[in-house]
Design a protein around this motif. Structure first.
Motif, PDB file in Angstrom:
ATOM      1  N   ILE A  49       0.826  -1.220   0.000  1.00 30.46           N
ATOM      2  CA  ILE A  49       0.000   0.000   0.000  1.00 30.46           C
ATOM      3  C   ILE A  49       0.854   1.261   0.000  1.00 30.46           C
ATOM      4  O   ILE A  49       0.634   2.175  -0.803  1.00 30.46           O
ATOM      5  N   PHE A  50       1.853   1.312   0.881  1.00 32.20           N
ATOM      6  CA  PHE A  50       2.604   2.559   1.055  1.00 32.20           C
ATOM      7  C   PHE A  50       3.761   2.719   0.077  1.00 32.20           C
ATOM      8  O   PHE A  50       4.124   3.846  -0.259  1.00 32.20           O
ATOM      9  N   ILE A  51       4.342   1.623  -0.394  1.00 31.11           N
ATOM     10  CA  ILE A  51       5.417   1.740  -1.387  1.00 31.11           C
ATOM     11  C   ILE A  51       4.855   2.163  -2.738  1.00 31.11           C
ATOM     12  O   ILE A  51       5.363   3.083  -3.386  1.00 31.11           O
ATOM     13  N   TYR A  52       3.756   1.491  -3.138  1.00 25.11           N
ATOM     14  CA  TYR A  52       3.240   1.707  -4.496  1.00 25.11           C
ATOM     15  C   TYR A  52       2.060   2.677  -4.550  1.00 25.11           C
ATOM     16  O   TYR A  52       1.578   3.005  -5.636  1.00 25.11           O
ATOM     17  N   GLY A  53       1.562   3.129  -3.398  1.00 22.90           N
ATOM     18  CA  GLY A  53       0.507   4.136  -3.374  1.00 22.90           C
ATOM     19  C   GLY A  53      -0.855   3.592  -3.765  1.00 22.90           C
ATOM     20  O   GLY A  53      -1.404   3.975  -4.810  1.00 22.90           O
ATOM     21  N   LYS A  54      -1.416   2.704  -2.972  1.00 23.10           N
ATOM     22  CA  LYS A  54      -2.726   2.126  -3.257  1.00 23.10           C
ATOM     23  C   LYS A  54      -3.804   2.773  -2.383  1.00 23.10           C
ATOM     24  O   LYS A  54      -3.505   3.432  -1.394  1.00 23.10           O
ATOM     25  N   PHE A  55      -5.075   2.576  -2.791  1.00 27.66           N
ATOM     26  CA  PHE A  55      -6.244   3.096  -2.053  1.00 27.66           C
ATOM     27  C   PHE A  55      -6.195   4.618  -1.899  1.00 27.66           C
ATOM     28  O   PHE A  55      -6.566   5.181  -0.867  1.00 27.66           O
ATOM     29  N   GLY A  56      -5.688   5.268  -2.926  1.00 26.94           N
ATOM     30  CA  GLY A  56      -5.667   6.729  -2.934  1.00 26.94           C
ATOM     31  C   GLY A  56      -4.528   7.358  -2.170  1.00 26.94           C
ATOM     32  O   GLY A  56      -4.427   8.597  -2.098  1.00 26.94           O
ATOM     33  N   LEU A  57      -3.646   6.560  -1.592  1.00 28.65           N
ATOM     34  CA  LEU A  57      -2.496   7.087  -0.846  1.00 28.65           C
ATOM     35  C   LEU A  57      -1.330   7.360  -1.791  1.00 28.65           C
ATOM     36  O   LEU A  57      -1.205   6.717  -2.842  1.00 28.65           O
ATOM     37  N   PRO A  58      -0.457   8.303  -1.462  1.00 25.63           N
ATOM     38  CA  PRO A  58       0.684   8.606  -2.332  1.00 25.63           C
ATOM     39  C   PRO A  58       1.686   7.463  -2.351  1.00 25.63           C
ATOM     40  O   PRO A  58       1.854   6.752  -1.338  1.00 25.63           O
ATOM     41  N   ALA A  59       2.359   7.264  -3.477  1.00 24.02           N
ATOM     42  CA  ALA A  59       3.409   6.247  -3.593  1.00 24.02           C
ATOM     43  C   ALA A  59       4.683   6.801  -2.955  1.00 24.02           C
ATOM     44  O   ALA A  59       5.253   7.776  -3.450  1.00 24.02           O
ATOM     45  N   LEU A  60       5.125   6.167  -1.882  1.00 20.31           N
ATOM     46  CA  LEU A  60       6.281   6.674  -1.126  1.00 20.31           C
ATOM     47  C   LEU A  60       7.574   5.950  -1.466  1.00 20.31           C
ATOM     48  O   LEU A  60       8.635   6.313  -0.950  1.00 20.31           O
ATOM     49  N   GLY A  61       7.489   4.933  -2.329  1.00 16.78           N
ATOM     50  CA  GLY A  61       8.700   4.191  -2.670  1.00 16.78           C
ATOM     51  C   GLY A  61       9.259   3.480  -1.447  1.00 16.78           C
ATOM     52  O   GLY A  61       8.523   3.052  -0.557  1.00 16.78           O
ATOM     53  N   GLY A  62      10.590   3.378  -1.382  1.00 12.48           N
ATOM     54  CA  GLY A  62      11.252   2.682  -0.286  1.00 12.48           C
ATOM     55  C   GLY A  62      10.906   3.239   1.082  1.00 12.48           C
ATOM     56  O   GLY A  62      10.873   2.508   2.073  1.00 12.48           O
ATOM     57  N   ALA A  63      10.635   4.547   1.142  1.00 12.60           N
ATOM     58  CA  ALA A  63      10.286   5.169   2.423  1.00 12.60           C
ATOM     59  C   ALA A  63       9.010   4.570   3.011  1.00 12.60           C
ATOM     60  O   ALA A  63       8.818   4.574   4.235  1.00 12.60           O
TER      61      ALA A  63
END
Length: 460
Positions: free
Chosen positions: A179-193
Motif C-alpha cells: 500500500i505505502f510503497i506503491y501508493g494504493k487506495f488513494g495514498l501517495p506512492a512513497l517508494g522505499g520510504a
C-alpha cells in the motif's frame, strides 16, 4: 553424560527454542521482504532502505538486548513462585521501554536537522533514507513495549506467543508495504520510504497483539499484569538497567564488529565486499539456531536458579551446549556441501559466488565456537551475571578478533596479506576466545554458587 537425561532436557529446551527460532527467522524475512519490494521500485529505493536499516538495526538490537534482562529476572522469580514481583518488575521494565521509545522519537527530530546537511549521499537517496527513518521512528514506542511483554511471557516459559505474533507482524508487513510503497487506495506512492510506515505499523500491531494475549491468556494468570499497577521506582529501574545495559552493549559489540569488517574491506573492491556480505548474511541466518537455544537456556537456567536447583541449572547448561554443537554439526555439513548453491542464490556473478563460498568454508569452523559462546552467554544471563559478558565480548571481539583480522587482512607482518580471508580468520579467533572465556566464567559462577549453598547448609 546420561543419555536419558540428555534427551529429556533437550526435549524441554527445544520446546522453548523452536518458537523463538521461527520468530527470529520471520523477523529476518520481514527485512528481506522490505528489500525485495523496495528494489522493484528502483535501485535508489533499495539502497535507501538498506542504508536506513544499517542505521536502525544497531538501535533495535541495543533495545532488544536491554529488554532481554526481563526474561532472566522473570524466570528466576517464577522459579521462586514470586509472581507478584514478576508483575512489578514487568511494570518497571515497561516504564523503561516507554521512556526509551519516546526518547528515540524525540532524539530523531532533534538530531535530524543537525545531521542531514552533512550527509554526503545524493539528494534523492538521502531524502528517501530520512523519510524512512522519520516514519519508522514512530514505531519505536510500540517496539519497546512489545519487547517488554515478549520477555515477560518468555520468562514465564511461554514462547509460542512470540512465534504467533511474529506471523501476525509478517501478515501486516506485506500488504502495508504494498500500500505505502506503491501508493494504493488513494495514498501517495512513497517508494522505499513506505517500508518505514509498514514496519512502524508492524511494531504497533505486534504490541497490541501481545497485550491482548497477556490480557486474555489463562496460562499467564498466575502473574496477571492487570490485577495491579506500579508507578516507576528508581532503584528497581536502576537494577534492571544494571542487568540489561551489559547485554545490550555486548550485542552492539558483536554487530559493530561485522559492520566495521565491511568498511575495512572497501579498498579491496566491490566484488570482495559483496562476497563478504553474502557469506555474512547466510551465516547470520544460521546463527539464529544457537541464539534461540541460548535464549531458551536463559529461561531454563533462571528458573532452576530461582528454584535453588543448581544441579538442574548446570545440567541445562551442559545439555544446551551439547544440543547446540550437534545442531552446529548439521548446519556446518549443510554449509560445506551446498555453499556454492547458497552463494548462487544471492548472486549470479561467478567471482562473487566463488569467494563467498570460500568464506562460508571458514564459517563452518566458527559455527562451533559461536555456538559455545552464545549458549554460555545465555546461561550466564540466567544466572544474572551480565557484566562479565560485556567485558569478555569486548576483549574477544575487538581486542583479539579484530586485531588478528586486521593484521592478517591488510599487513604482511605474519604472512602475506590475506584480504577477506584474514578478516574471517580473525572472526574465528575472536569467537573462539569468547567461547573459552565465557565457558570459564560460567564454571566459576557455578562453583561459587555451589560453594555458597554448601556453606549456608553447613552453618545451619
Amino acid at each position: 553424560m546420561n543419555l536419558a537425561d540428555f534427551f529429556t532436557h533437550s526435549k524441554s529446551l527445544l520446546k522453548l527454542t523452536y518458537p523463538i527460532l521461527i520468530a527470529q527467522l520471520i523477523q529476518n524475512l520481514m527485512g528481506f521482504v522490505d528489500i525485495v519490494m523496495a528494489g522493484r521500485v528502483s535501485s535508489i529505493d533499495l539502497a535507501a532502505v538498506a542504508v536506513a536499516n544499517s542505521i536502525w538495526l544497531p538501535i533495535t538490537l541495543t533495545v532488544y538486548g536491554l529488554m532481554m534482562a526481563l526474561a532472566a529476572i522473570v524466570s528466576q522469580l517464577s522459579g521462586s513462585s514470586k509472581y507478584e514481583e514478576v508483575v512489578e518488575k514487568t511494570y518497571q521494565t515497561a516504564w523503561i521501554g516507554l521512556v526509551l521509545g519516546l526518547s528515540l522519537v524525540g532524539l530523531y527530530y532533534i538530531l535530524m536537522p543537525i545531521i542531514a546537511p552533512h550527509v554526503t549521499l545524493e539528494d534523492k537517496l538521502a531524502g528517501l533514507m530520512f523519510d524512512y527513518l522519520g516514519f519508522i521512528i514512530w514505531g519505536a514506542p510500540g517496539y519497546c513495549l512489545y519487547l517488554v511483554l515478549r520477555n515477560y511471557s518468555e520468562g514465564l516459559s511461554y514462547t509460542k506467543p512470540t512465534m504467533i505474533i511474529s506471523v501476525i507482524g509478517l501478515l501486516v508487513n506485506i500488504p502495508a508495504n504494498y500500500i505505502f510503497i506503491y501508493g494504493k487506495f488513494g495514498l501517495p506512492a512513497l517508494g522505499g520510504a513506505g517500508c518505514g510506515i509498514a514496519t512502524a505499523l508492524v511494531y504497533w500491531s505486534m504490541f497490541i497483539s501481545m497485550l491482548s494475549y497477556c490480557f486474555y491468556s489463562k496460562v499467564l494468570k498466575q502473574a496477571n499484569l492487570f490485577t495491579a499497577f506500579y508507578w516507576p521506582v528508581w532503584h528497581e529501574i536502576k537494577n534492571i538497567l544494571t542487568l540489561g545495559i551489559p547485554i545490550a552493549l555486548s550485542l552492539l559489540f558483536e554487530v559493530s564488529l561485522f559492520a566495521i569488517a565491511a568498511i575495512i574491506l572497501v579498498p579491496f573492491g566491490a566484488l570482495v565486499v559483496a562476497s563478504h556480505q553474502v557469506a555474512l548474511n547466510f551465516t547470520s541466518l544460521v546463527f539464529m539456531v544457537p541464539l534461540s537455544i541460548a535464549m531458551a537456556t536463559t529461561i531454563k537456567v533462571g528458573y532452576a536458579v530461582g528454584n535453588n536447583n543448581l544441579k538442574q541449572a548446570r545440567d541445562y547448561t551442559l545439555y544446551a551446549n551439547i544440543l547446540g554443537l550437534l545442531l552446529a554439526c548439521v548446519t556446518a555439513i549443510f554449509t560445506l556441501l551446498f555453499r556454492k548453491d547458497i552463494a548462487g542464490f544471492y548472486s549470479t556473478e561467478e567471482p562473487v559466488i566463488e569467494l563467498a563460498a570460500n568464506l562460508m568454508l571458514l564459517a563452518t569452523i566458527y559455527q562451533f565456537s559461536d555456538t559455545i559462546q552464545v549458549v554460555s552467554a545465555g546461561a550466564l544471563r540466567g544466572y544474572k551475571d551480565t557484566k562479565s559478558i560485556l567485558y569478555i565480548t569486548f576483549v574477544s571481539y575487538w581486542l583479539i578478533g579484530l586485531s588478528v583480522g586486521l593484521v592478517l587482512c591488510v599487513t604482511d607482518w605474519i604472512v602475506p596479506k590475506m584480504g577477506p580471508y584474514g578478516l574471517w580468520i580473525g572472526f574465528i579467533v575472536g569467537l573462539t576466545a569468547a567461547a573459552i572465556l565465557l565457558a570459564w566464567r560460567l564454571r566459576i559462577i557455578q562453583q561459587r554458587l555451589a560453594f555458597e549453598i554448601q556453606r549456608t547448609t553447613t552453618s545451619t
